[in-house]
Design an enzyme around this catalytic site. Structure first.
Site: not given
Ligand code: UN1
Length: 502
Positions: A293, A259
């Site tokens: 993200c 991710e």
């Molecule tokens: C969110 O923004 O609700 O690393 C979660 C990150 C993502 C998770 C975001 N994997 O920002």
């Protein structure tokens, strides 16, 4: 105004959690982390682990595999329910750890804890839903079915920006599916992971089932990814690291879920409800300083409404309150680390030199409480063109790039110039445009008249292109990732069967 729920930490030494014991790193080395809102405050001293530590943790997890996988899934789930209960009771305490480690505004940290409890609740439910399927056979008296088995030892590599929720949304499904786990939290946020291990231990999780090893990503993460005894890696972090890790893990044929980054856009079409769009942009771009993200880093606005949108946006950004993340009226706290502040300041300069117009922000404020932390004011650039680095690179900070488009097709084209493909949001009341946007835009998740942030645990979560590879997280996908599907053929003719299929 302070919320008064700060946990005062006595800076102490924290240990790795391996085989149910709190242990020192083999090297005996430690490192300290500090509060990003006030770097004179030490959070704690943590184990600087190396290959030997991670090997021990993998061994412990492998030893614990047979007993844990044979524990019925609903029994495994009971431990998640107990953890859920404990975490709900200590929500403020755990939110404080998040704010201390990351500088996240306390209300958002509480939101993160809530996200964590949702994850536990949903994964615990999977304990009674780990179903296979039955499949019709073309042969008489032949029964085909599938069962779901744990993958084995799972390695979880988690980032600093959601130090509680992301570990939980990998850990909870891994455990309920019968895997044993080695977790490597981000170097600068090990406290939340250690506090999670304490919580699970209290809830009755057998010691070796969940192991936590702190230390530098390069050494500790690499060993986890390279070990043939680890059968799955779930990673959240940058695209550069994800790409490397994906290739490395292929050597031992692991299943991998990465991710990664994003360059998410809010598209504002000519008929959009501008006030709602502005709210979404503010939350998306500046919530946790844009260090998500799912953050909004691009606004693609129809030129007919650009001025109206930008005027409203600038007025609000100028009024934003930057400050102590524990104060209840703060809207934006500090960035999470020194490398973050360096990167963001560098991008402010890059943006200016590329010819984009810095309308507001991007300044490190002086005086108390700012001089002790990684503070910067929220920035808006306009006149950004799609080929600029400001429009292409993931900055991971409170820097918004506003671009102009000419209608919807142009907007979709601009969204898709990115090598990332996490999220896009569209603001319009036009049903036909909405449906067309959803059909055409190249991202893993689309939001309609809503911010780019977040996700509900019962829906799959993840991006495409440079944002994600492998089975998505959460939703039904989490069981798919953390189990192997085994297929069984049972013949009950009691007679010789020709194995050749017609
Ligand atoms: C969110 O923004 O609700 O690393 C979660 C990150 C993502 C998770 C975001 N994997 O920002």
């Amino acid at each position: 105004m302070s919320t008064g729920v700060v946990v005062r930490l006595e800076p102490k030494t924290y240990y790795n959690y391996i085989g149910g014991q709190w242990v020192e790193a083999v090297s005996g080395e430690r490192y300290a982390t500090t509060n990003p809102a006030d770097t004179s405050q030490t959070i704690g001293s943590f184990q600087r682990s190396n290959r030997d530590d991670i090997r021990r943790a993998i061994q412990a997890a492998a030893d614990a595999q047979p007993a844990w996988r044979r524990t019925p899934a609903p029994r495994r789930a009971e431990i998640l329910f107990r953890t859920w209960d404990l975490l709900r009771a200590r929500a403020d305490e755990y939110a404080s750890y998040i704010t201390l480690e990351t500088g996240k505004v306390f209300a958002d940290a509480k939101g993160e804890v809530k996200r964590g409890t949702n994850v536990l609740e949903f994964a615990a439910g999977d304990g009674r839903r780990l179903k296979g399927e039955t499949v019709p056979s073309e042969l008489p008296k032949n029964f085909i079915y599938t069962v779901r088995r744990p993958v084995g030892v799972a390695g979880l590599i988690t980032p600093w920006n959601f130090p509680l929720a992301i570990p939980l949304w990998k850990l909870a499904p891994a455990l309920v599916c019968g895997n044993t786990v080695v977790m490597k939290p981000a170097t600068n946020t090990p406290l939340c992971a250690i506090k999670l291990a304490e919580l699970f231990a209290e809830a009755g999780l057998p010691g070796s089932v969940f192991n936590v090893v702190s230390g530098p990503g390069g050494v500790v993460g690499d060993e986890l990814v390279n070990s043939p005894d680890v059968r799955a890696i779930s990673f959240t972090g940058s695209t550069d690291v994800g790409r490397r890790l994906y290739a490395q893990a292929a050597q031992s044929l692991k299943r991998v879920q990465c991710e990664m980054g994003g360059k998410n856009a809010v598209v504002v079409l000519e008929d959009a409800p501008l006030d709602l769009a502005v709210e979404a942009i503010l939350q998306g771009a500046y919530g946790f300083c844009g260090q998500r993200c799912t953050a909004t880093s691009r606004v693609i606005v129809d030129r007919k409404v650009k001025k109206a949108l930008v005027d409203r946006l600038l007025e609000r950004v100028k009024a934003m309150r930057v400050g102590d993340p524990f104060a209840s009226d703060t809207q934006m706290g500090p960035l999470a680390s020194e490398s973050q502040i360096e990167k963001v300041t560098e991008y402010i300069e890059i943006g200016k030199s590329e010819g984009a117009k810095l309308q507001v922000g991007g300044v490190r404020p002086s005086g108390a409480p700012y001089e002790k932390g990684y503070y910067i004011t929220p920035a808006v650039f306009t006149d950004v063109r799609p080929e600029m680095r400001l429009a292409q690179d993931e900055i991971f900070g409170p820097v918004l790039a506003v671009m102009e488009c000419d209608g919807m097709e142009d907007a979709i084209r601009m969204v898709d110039t990115s090598t990332y493909g996490f999220k896009a949001s569209v603001y319009t009341g036009d049903f036909f445009k909405i449906m067309h946007f959803i059909d055409e835009v190249d991202v893993g998740m689309v939001h309609v008249n809503a911010p780019t942030l977040g996700g509900e645990v019962q829906a799959p979560f993840g991006g495409i292109k440079g944002s994600g590879v492998g089975i998505k997280e959460q939703g039904r996908a989490q069981v798919e990732f953390f189990t192997e599907e085994i297929v069984v053929y049972m013949d009950y003719t009691g007679a010789k069967r020709d194995a050749r299929f017609i």
